[in-house]
Enzyme design. Structure first.
Site, short mmCIF file in Angstrom:
data_model
loop_
_atom_site.label_atom_id
_atom_site.label_comp_id
_atom_site.label_asym_id
_atom_site.label_seq_id
_atom_site.Cartn_x
_atom_site.Cartn_y
_atom_site.Cartn_z
N ILE A 183 3.58 1.54 -2.48
CA ILE A 183 4.21 0.87 -3.63
C ILE A 183 3.84 1.59 -4.92
O ILE A 183 4.42 1.34 -5.95
CB ILE A 183 3.79 -0.62 -3.72
CG1 ILE A 183 2.29 -0.76 -3.98
CG2 ILE A 183 4.21 -1.39 -2.48
CD1 ILE A 183 1.89 -2.14 -4.47
N ASP A 184 2.84 2.50 -4.87
CA ASP A 184 2.36 3.15 -6.10
C ASP A 184 3.23 4.33 -6.55
O ASP A 184 3.12 4.78 -7.68
CB ASP A 184 0.92 3.67 -5.90
CG ASP A 184 -0.02 2.58 -5.44
OD1 ASP A 184 0.27 1.41 -5.70
OD2 ASP A 184 -1.06 2.91 -4.82
N VAL A 199 0.93 -9.94 -3.58
CA VAL A 199 2.30 -10.44 -3.43
C VAL A 199 3.28 -9.28 -3.62
O VAL A 199 4.38 -9.26 -3.04
CB VAL A 199 2.55 -11.61 -4.43
CG1 VAL A 199 2.71 -11.13 -5.85
CG2 VAL A 199 3.75 -12.43 -4.03
O1 F6P Z 1 -2.01 1.71 -2.56
C1 F6P Z 1 -1.42 0.47 -2.60
C2 F6P Z 1 -2.30 -0.53 -3.29
O2 F6P Z 1 -1.66 -1.77 -3.24
C3 F6P Z 1 -2.71 -0.17 -4.72
O3 F6P Z 1 -1.69 -0.46 -5.64
C4 F6P Z 1 -3.95 -1.00 -4.88
O4 F6P Z 1 -4.81 -0.42 -5.83
C5 F6P Z 1 -4.56 -0.97 -3.51
O5 F6P Z 1 -3.54 -0.65 -2.61
C6 F6P Z 1 -5.21 -2.25 -3.08
O6 F6P Z 1 -5.83 -2.02 -1.87
P1 F6P Z 1 -6.37 -3.12 -0.89
O7 F6P Z 1 -5.20 -3.85 -0.31
O8 F6P Z 1 -7.12 -2.35 0.13
O9 F6P Z 1 -7.22 -4.04 -1.72
#
Ligand code: F6P
Length: 373
Positions: free
Chosen positions: A134-135, A298
């Site tokens: 999603i990034d 979400v």
């Molecule tokens: O890489 C996708 C992402 O949702 C980032 O936007 C976010 O920093 C990270 O993963 C969160 O990771 P986790 O679900 O391991 O807490």
């Protein structure tokens, strides 16, 4: 008999993973007589030989499902925690690859997965990857699947926040995912008409953010929406990071490097609460009632958008065609309207970040959006 292909999903999940698995396997089975085996929970499942056959029913009805039918994890082949100890499981992975007589392994993942896939390529495996996250921060591809869905969710959230912000004459700070990239905050902020957008690529000054909010109040607009990327930083925080990164490059010994890395990690760990501080600072400086909404996971959940279903399917089927032609060692990337293979060596470690001088930022500034710079 056609090729035998392994598939795994690695890193954080996102909408479109199942559509991509379905795309690779359906095209592979029907057009190229391939067979597929799935490995559960990313590289961990490959190291521990936890498998699932990917055929018939397994591939049915999953196009619209969020998450991943294979499960995922953030484990790296060379760093998997087993019985409380971190082990390099590359040899076990090679053994399992050979045990199943695989002709290639398909890894669906983001930036970390591209690096891990390259490690396995260097260890002698035939690997092809698909870019998901999603990034939208994976290099050498115009887009990644999952982004469009998350953009829709974040935009809808900003739309909804607008009406409550207006009713209460409040400032609403919305924290948006994106890791160290600002794409999701920038594009959802632009689509949702946020008044301020803060992204990691453009360090901000809180005083300038407050100034923009005060100007709106003076103009009779007594509410403001501040879209903040989770990785956004003030100018002084960005200077701290730059200083530490420079120290890391200049460090002479392994020990010195490790000490600076630990400081960097500590900084990032502490930084996860930065939007709380920003919210409090905005309220203190402007005197406007200010609230924080953290959108969190979400943004990664639920059914993929039509765009992501199409993109995932196109990437998946292009991957099957590439494998059938004997292709390997590459990521299937989106380049304009085409899907093209890019060697993993060119992809690994390359980040797609927002260029502060890009058209989208310029356009946002021209419609009056403040970036705090
Ligand atoms: O890489 C996708 C992402 O949702 C980032 O936007 C976010 O920093 C990270 O993963 C969160 O990771 P986790 O679900 O391991 O807490």
């Amino acid at each position: 008999m056609g090729k035998h292909i392994g598939i795994l999903t690695s890193g954080g999940d996102c909408p479109g993973l199942n559509a991509a698995i379905r795309g690779v396997a359906r095209a592979g089975i029907s057009a190229f007589d391939m067979r597929f085996i799935g490995f559960k929970n990313g590289f961990r499942g490959l190291a521990q030989d936890r498998t699932v056959k990917l055929e018939g029913e397994m591939l049915s009805g999953i196009l619209t499902d969020g998450g991943t039918i294979l499960g995922t994890s953030r484990d790296k082949p060379h760093k998997i925690s087993v019985g409380g100890k971190t082990k390099n499981m590359t040899d076990a992975i090679i053994d399992n690859y050979e045990r199943h007589h695989l002709d290639a392994l398909v890894c669906l993942g983001g930036g970390g997965t591209q690096k891990n896939a390259l490690r396995l390529k260097e260890a002698g495996l035939k690997v092809v990857t698909l870019p998901k996250t999603i990034d939208k921060d994976v290099g050498k591809t115009d887009i990644t699947f999952g982004f469009d869905t998350a953009l829709g969710i974040a935009t809808e959230a900003i739309d909804r926040i607008h009406s409550t912000a207006t009713s209460h004459s409040r400032v609403l700070v919305v924290e948006i995912m994106g890791h160290r990239a600002g794409w999701l905050a920038l594009e959802s902020g632009l689509a949702g008409g946020a008044d301020v957008v803060l992204i990691p690529e453009i360090p901000y000054q809180t005083e300038l953010v407050a100034e923009a909010i005060r100007e709106r109040s003076k103009a009779g607009k007594h509410f403001s929406i501040v879209a903040v990327a989770e990785g956004a930083m003030t100018v002084s925080q960005a200077e701290t990071i730059d200083g530490l990164l420079a120290q890391k490059v200049a460090a002479d010994t392994k020990e010195e490097k490790a000490a600076v890395s630990a400081e960097l990690s500590a900084f990032h760990e502490e930084h996860v609460t930065h939007t709380r501080k920003l919210t409090a600072d905005i309220e203190a400086i402007t005197g406007c009632e200010t609230r924080l909404t953290i959108l969190g996971h979400v943004q990664r959940g639920g059914t993929p958008s039509p765009f992501d279903r199409v993109l995932s399917t196109r990437l998946g089927t292009a991957c099957a065609e590439f494998l059938a032609d004997g292709g390997e060692g590459s990521m299937m990337a989106v380049c304009g309207n085409k899907i093209v293979p890019v060697p993993l060596e060119e992809v690994a470690g390359v980040k797609n970040l927002v260029d502060p001088a890009c058209d989208t930022v310029r356009s946002a500034k021209l419609v009056g959006m403040c970036f705090g710079d």
